[in-house]
Write a protein that holds these residues in place. Structure first.
Motif, PDB file in Angstrom:
ATOM      1  N   THR A   1      14.987  81.174 -22.201  1.00 30.42           N
ATOM      2  CA  THR A   1      14.493  81.200 -23.577  1.00 30.42           C
ATOM      3  C   THR A   1      13.273  80.299 -23.717  1.00 30.42           C
ATOM      4  OG1 THR A   1      16.755  81.602 -24.358  1.00 30.42           O
ATOM      5  CG2 THR A   1      15.129  80.932 -26.006  1.00 30.42           C
ATOM      6  N   VAL A   2      13.347  79.103 -23.149  1.00 31.50           N
ATOM      7  CA  VAL A   2      12.194  78.199 -23.179  1.00 31.50           C
ATOM      8  C   VAL A   2      10.996  78.880 -22.526  1.00 31.50           C
ATOM      9  CG1 VAL A   2      11.227  76.012 -22.354  1.00 31.50           C
ATOM     10  CG2 VAL A   2      13.575  76.076 -23.214  1.00 31.50           C
ATOM     11  N   ASP A   3      11.198  79.426 -21.334  1.00 38.94           N
ATOM     12  CA  ASP A   3      10.092  80.027 -20.581  1.00 38.94           C
ATOM     13  C   ASP A   3       9.492  81.252 -21.282  1.00 38.94           C
ATOM     14  OD1 ASP A   3      10.293  78.100 -18.606  1.00 38.94           O
ATOM     15  OD2 ASP A   3      11.516  79.363 -17.280  1.00 38.94           O
ATOM     16  N   THR A   4      10.280  81.939 -22.060  1.00 42.85           N
ATOM     17  CA  THR A   4       9.784  83.113 -22.780  1.00 42.85           C
ATOM     18  C   THR A   4       8.790  82.726 -23.869  1.00 42.85           C
ATOM     19  OG1 THR A   4      11.810  84.358 -22.357  1.00 42.85           O
ATOM     20  CG2 THR A   4      10.465  85.086 -24.230  1.00 42.85           C
ATOM     21  N   TYR A   5       9.040  81.603 -24.532  1.00 38.72           N
ATOM     22  CA  TYR A   5       8.251  81.264 -25.712  1.00 38.72           C
ATOM     23  C   TYR A   5       7.364  80.030 -25.581  1.00 38.72           C
ATOM     24  CZ  TYR A   5      11.401  84.626 -27.814  1.00 38.72           C
ATOM     25  OH  TYR A   5      12.108  85.764 -28.093  1.00 38.72           O
ATOM     26  N   PHE A   6       7.637  79.184 -24.586  1.00 44.55           N
ATOM     27  CA  PHE A   6       6.931  77.912 -24.526  1.00 44.55           C
ATOM     28  C   PHE A   6       6.493  77.577 -23.104  1.00 44.55           C
ATOM     29  CE2 PHE A   6       9.733  77.672 -28.211  1.00 44.55           C
ATOM     30  CZ  PHE A   6       8.831  77.326 -29.197  1.00 44.55           C
ATOM     31  N   LYS A   7       5.422  76.803 -23.035  1.00 47.53           N
ATOM     32  CA  LYS A   7       4.904  76.330 -21.747  1.00 47.53           C
ATOM     33  C   LYS A   7       4.180  75.011 -22.015  1.00 47.53           C
ATOM     34  CE  LYS A   7       1.817  77.681 -18.010  1.00 47.53           C
ATOM     35  NZ  LYS A   7       0.924  78.729 -17.512  1.00 47.53           N
ATOM     36  N   GLY A   8       4.441  74.012 -21.194  1.00 47.75           N
ATOM     37  CA  GLY A   8       3.752  72.744 -21.344  1.00 47.75           C
ATOM     38  C   GLY A   8       4.662  71.567 -21.062  1.00 47.75           C
ATOM     39  N   GLU A   9       4.168  70.390 -21.381  1.00 46.47           N
ATOM     40  CA  GLU A   9       4.870  69.145 -21.082  1.00 46.47           C
ATOM     41  C   GLU A   9       6.248  69.081 -21.745  1.00 46.47           C
ATOM     42  OE1 GLU A   9       4.502  64.386 -22.077  1.00 46.47           O
ATOM     43  OE2 GLU A   9       2.690  65.611 -22.196  1.00 46.47           O
ATOM     44  N   LYS A  10       6.317  69.338 -23.044  1.00 44.39           N
ATOM     45  CA  LYS A  10       7.593  69.254 -23.760  1.00 44.39           C
ATOM     46  C   LYS A  10       8.527  70.389 -23.359  1.00 44.39           C
ATOM     47  CE  LYS A  10       6.633  65.579 -26.188  1.00 44.39           C
ATOM     48  NZ  LYS A  10       7.198  64.288 -25.870  1.00 44.39           N
ATOM     49  N   ALA A  11       7.971  71.552 -23.053  1.00 46.32           N
ATOM     50  CA  ALA A  11       8.800  72.661 -22.568  1.00 46.32           C
ATOM     51  C   ALA A  11       9.453  72.278 -21.240  1.00 46.32           C
ATOM     52  CB  ALA A  11       7.962  73.923 -22.422  1.00 46.32           C
ATOM     53  N   ASN A  12       8.692  71.651 -20.367  1.00 42.59           N
ATOM     54  CA  ASN A  12       9.257  71.177 -19.099  1.00 42.59           C
ATOM     55  C   ASN A  12      10.274  70.069 -19.334  1.00 42.59           C
ATOM     56  OD1 ASN A  12       7.755  72.972 -17.558  1.00 42.59           O
ATOM     57  ND2 ASN A  12       6.073  71.538 -17.304  1.00 42.59           N
ATOM     58  N   LEU A  13       9.982  69.179 -20.273  1.00 40.14           N
ATOM     59  CA  LEU A  13      10.894  68.075 -20.569  1.00 40.14           C
ATOM     60  C   LEU A  13      12.230  68.580 -21.107  1.00 40.14           C
ATOM     61  CD1 LEU A  13      11.517  65.054 -20.799  1.00 40.14           C
ATOM     62  CD2 LEU A  13      10.357  65.077 -23.035  1.00 40.14           C
ATOM     63  N   ILE A  14      12.196  69.556 -22.013  1.00 42.65           N
ATOM     64  CA  ILE A  14      13.461  70.041 -22.570  1.00 42.65           C
ATOM     65  C   ILE A  14      14.314  70.694 -21.483  1.00 42.65           C
ATOM     66  CG2 ILE A  14      12.802  72.362 -23.390  1.00 42.65           C
ATOM     67  CD1 ILE A  14      14.311  71.680 -26.020  1.00 42.65           C
ATOM     68  N   LYS A  15      13.677  71.376 -20.541  1.00 40.53           N
ATOM     69  CA  LYS A  15      14.433  71.978 -19.433  1.00 40.53           C
ATOM     70  C   LYS A  15      14.996  70.902 -18.508  1.00 40.53           C
ATOM     71  CE  LYS A  15      11.180  74.800 -18.109  1.00 40.53           C
ATOM     72  NZ  LYS A  15      10.455  75.847 -17.369  1.00 40.53           N
ATOM     73  N   THR A  16      14.232  69.854 -18.271  1.00 37.32           N
ATOM     74  CA  THR A  16      14.708  68.747 -17.437  1.00 37.32           C
ATOM     75  C   THR A  16      15.890  68.046 -18.101  1.00 37.32           C
ATOM     76  OG1 THR A  16      12.510  68.420 -16.487  1.00 37.32           O
ATOM     77  CG2 THR A  16      14.040  66.565 -16.336  1.00 37.32           C
ATOM     78  N   ARG A  17      15.759  67.783 -19.390  1.00 35.77           N
ATOM     79  CA  ARG A  17      16.859  67.137 -20.122  1.00 35.77           C
ATOM     80  C   ARG A  17      18.096  68.032 -20.146  1.00 35.77           C
ATOM     81  NH1 ARG A  17      14.107  63.108 -23.495  1.00 35.77           N
ATOM     82  NH2 ARG A  17      13.194  61.853 -21.841  1.00 35.77           N
ATOM     83  N   ALA A  18      17.898  69.333 -20.322  1.00 41.01           N
ATOM     84  CA  ALA A  18      19.031  70.267 -20.325  1.00 41.01           C
ATOM     85  C   ALA A  18      19.751  70.242 -18.977  1.00 41.01           C
ATOM     86  CB  ALA A  18      18.548  71.676 -20.659  1.00 41.01           C
ATOM     87  N   LEU A  19      18.993  70.213 -17.887  1.00 41.48           N
ATOM     88  CA  LEU A  19      19.592  70.126 -16.557  1.00 41.48           C
ATOM     89  C   LEU A  19      20.365  68.822 -16.390  1.00 41.48           C
ATOM     90  CD1 LEU A  19      20.035  71.047 -13.627  1.00 41.48           C
ATOM     91  CD2 LEU A  19      17.779  70.079 -13.086  1.00 41.48           C
ATOM     92  N   SER A  20      19.796  67.720 -16.833  1.00 41.46           N
ATOM     93  CA  SER A  20      20.474  66.414 -16.736  1.00 41.46           C
ATOM     94  C   SER A  20      21.779  66.414 -17.527  1.00 41.46           C
ATOM     95  CB  SER A  20      19.573  65.303 -17.267  1.00 41.46           C
ATOM     96  OG  SER A  20      18.430  65.170 -16.464  1.00 41.46           O
ATOM     97  N   ILE A  21      21.715  66.932 -18.738  1.00 41.87           N
ATOM     98  CA  ILE A  21      22.908  66.966 -19.594  1.00 41.87           C
ATOM     99  C   ILE A  21      23.983  67.849 -18.977  1.00 41.87           C
ATOM    100  CG2 ILE A  21      23.763  67.767 -21.844  1.00 41.87           C
ATOM    101  CD1 ILE A  21      20.900  66.839 -22.911  1.00 41.87           C
ATOM    102  N   ALA A  22      23.609  69.036 -18.514  1.00 41.85           N
ATOM    103  CA  ALA A  22      24.567  69.940 -17.895  1.00 41.85           C
ATOM    104  C   ALA A  22      25.188  69.320 -16.650  1.00 41.85           C
ATOM    105  CB  ALA A  22      23.909  71.276 -17.561  1.00 41.85           C
TER     106      ALA A  22
END
Length: 131
Positions: A103-124
């Motif tokens: 979902t992130v990759d479909t709509y967003f690209k950039g520093e914060k988009a990468n950060l939210i994916k990194t945080r999601a991985l850490s949380i999971a």
């Protein structure tokens, strides 16, 4: 005569505001609620009401990305309680993460988009270890 195809191109940008987070989460939940592996956690186990849930989860991600917001709940405890009702397994975390990242990759690209994916991985990852 050949049919005329109209291609709609998404404008992909970085996540820059609470409004972007809200958009992302609405897009994510539109898929997650219907997903055969994880949908049941939202619809039958937690029985989330999106009108109530979306502002709270938006607060959470706004705090994660922008260090703003008033999210004070214990995310781990919420998911521990959920896992007592129906065991959250690795496949559930992996499915959630895959849907979220797509979902992130479909709509967003950039520093914060990468950060939210990194945080999601850490949380999971932490949740898989602690649950």
């Amino acid at each position: 005569m050949l049919p005329l195809f109209i291609h709609i191109k998404y404008i992909v940008k970085d996540i820059t505001s609470r409004r972007d987070i809200e958009f992302l989460l609405k897009a994510f939940y539109s898929q997650a609620l219907k997903d055969p592996l994880i949908g049941v956690f939202f619809t039958e186990i937690a029985k989330i009401d999106l009108k109530t849930h979306l502002p709270r989860i938006t607060d959470f991600w706004e705090q994660q990305l922008f260090r703003k917001g008033s999210y004070k709940e214990n995310v781990l405890q919420i998911h521990k309680d959920l896992s007592h009702k129906k065991k959250l397994e690795k496949i559930h975390h992996d499915t959630w993460l895959s849907l979220f990242n797509n979902t992130v990759d479909t709509y967003f690209k950039g520093e914060k988009a990468n950060l939210i994916k990194t945080r999601a991985l850490s949380i999971a990852t932490v949740m898989q270890i602690k649950l």
